[in-house]
Motif scaffolding. Structure first.
Motif, mmCIF file in Angstrom:
data_model
loop_
_atom_site.group_PDB
_atom_site.id
_atom_site.type_symbol
_atom_site.label_atom_id
_atom_site.label_comp_id
_atom_site.label_asym_id
_atom_site.label_seq_id
_atom_site.Cartn_x
_atom_site.Cartn_y
_atom_site.Cartn_z
ATOM 1 N N PHE A 1 13.276 5.685 -6.036
ATOM 2 C CA PHE A 1 14.402 6.595 -5.863
ATOM 3 C C PHE A 1 14.024 7.960 -6.438
ATOM 4 O O PHE A 1 13.637 8.066 -7.598
ATOM 5 N N LEU A 2 14.164 8.994 -5.614
ATOM 6 C CA LEU A 2 13.974 10.382 -6.030
ATOM 7 C C LEU A 2 15.306 11.107 -5.879
ATOM 8 O O LEU A 2 16.138 10.713 -5.070
ATOM 9 N N ASP A 3 15.491 12.177 -6.591
ATOM 10 C CA ASP A 3 16.641 13.076 -6.386
ATOM 11 C C ASP A 3 17.964 12.330 -6.229
ATOM 12 O O ASP A 3 18.623 12.440 -5.193
ATOM 13 N N ARG B 1 0.798 -1.229 0.000
ATOM 14 C CA ARG B 1 0.000 0.000 0.000
ATOM 15 C C ARG B 1 0.827 1.272 0.000
ATOM 16 O O ARG B 1 0.348 2.323 -0.410
ATOM 17 N N ILE B 2 2.051 1.194 0.478
ATOM 18 C CA ILE B 2 2.946 2.352 0.508
ATOM 19 C C ILE B 2 4.129 2.063 -0.393
ATOM 20 O O ILE B 2 4.703 0.976 -0.354
ATOM 21 N N LEU B 3 4.492 3.037 -1.220
ATOM 22 C CA LEU B 3 5.723 2.978 -2.002
ATOM 23 C C LEU B 3 6.676 3.990 -1.376
ATOM 24 O O LEU B 3 6.559 5.189 -1.634
ATOM 25 N N PRO B 4 7.590 3.537 -0.542
ATOM 26 C CA PRO B 4 8.526 4.467 0.078
ATOM 27 C C PRO B 4 9.345 5.202 -0.986
ATOM 28 O O PRO B 4 9.953 4.572 -1.855
ATOM 29 N N ALA B 5 9.324 6.522 -0.917
ATOM 30 C CA ALA B 5 10.067 7.365 -1.863
ATOM 31 C C ALA B 5 11.326 7.855 -1.160
ATOM 32 O O ALA B 5 11.258 8.616 -0.201
ATOM 33 N N VAL B 6 12.471 7.409 -1.637
ATOM 34 C CA VAL B 6 13.764 7.653 -1.005
ATOM 35 C C VAL B 6 14.392 8.924 -1.564
ATOM 36 O O VAL B 6 14.598 9.041 -2.768
ATOM 37 N N ARG B 7 14.700 9.870 -0.677
ATOM 38 C CA ARG B 7 15.335 11.123 -1.078
ATOM 39 C C ARG B 7 16.800 11.203 -0.675
ATOM 40 O O ARG B 7 17.515 12.091 -1.103
#
Length: 187
Positions: free
Chosen positions: A29-31, A5-11
């Protein structure tokens, strides 16, 4: 996404280390700097993580079809996220899961997003901001695509509202929400 249910967005790499220790199978993966891509994907693969990569946010790489081809061949991400139709089209050609990111700020943006989805045929649509349940359900109804909600989601109630409106998952960089919704075991 196997019911995650959650897609962890890694900064940051600090947050990536937190994700590695949790029982999430998928993440984003972000940034990220282009020079780190190969090593972080190797690390993610070693820990059984299937990571999406937000192409538009890679530092040092233009987000176009050539960059997409490069990423698919060298980095081999599980999936790519972009606002750009050329990236989504190329990702689909390369057999990589494609998420079309859309910003719904008014009814005109909604209609343009529907047209873009018809053109690119992504595997998923990420809707921003994700705190508008009405938009989530209407976009799913109009396109028939699975919706991921993202942006401005700050608490459990907003996550649950997005999911109740029909989102299959919610992207968030809020580590506390990762912990709250963390699966007890791998899928």
């Amino acid at each position: 996404m196997n019911g995650q249910r959650i897609l962890p967005a890694v900064r940051s790499m600090k947050d990536f280390d937190k994700l590695i220790k949790m029982n999430y199978e998928y993440g984003v993966f972000l940034d990220i700097h282009i020079g780190m891509l190969k090593s972080v994907y190797t690390y993610a693969n070693e820990h059984g993580k299937k990571m999406f990569l937000h192409v538009d946010l890679i530092q040092g790489l233009k987000s176009d079809e050539y960059a997409t081809e490069f990423l698919c061949q060298l980095v081999k991400p599980y999936g790519l996220i972009s606002t750009k139709s050329s990236v989504i089209t190329k990702a689909k050609q390369k057999g990589v899961v494609a998420i079309q990111r859309t910003f719904i700020i008014d009814s005109n943006a909604f209609e343009r997003s529907v047209q873009l989805v018809e053109k690119t045929n992504p595997d998923y649509i990420e809707v921003l901001p994700g705190v508008v349940p009405k938009v989530i359900s209407q976009l799913h109804e109009r396109t028939g695509k699975n919706i991921i909600a993202g942006g401005l989601i700050e608490n459990e109630t907003e996550v649950e509202a997005a999911l109740a409106a029909g989102a299959v998952a919610v992207t968030t960089s809020n580590v506390e929400l990762w912990r709250y919704f963390a699966p007890q075991q791998m899928y």
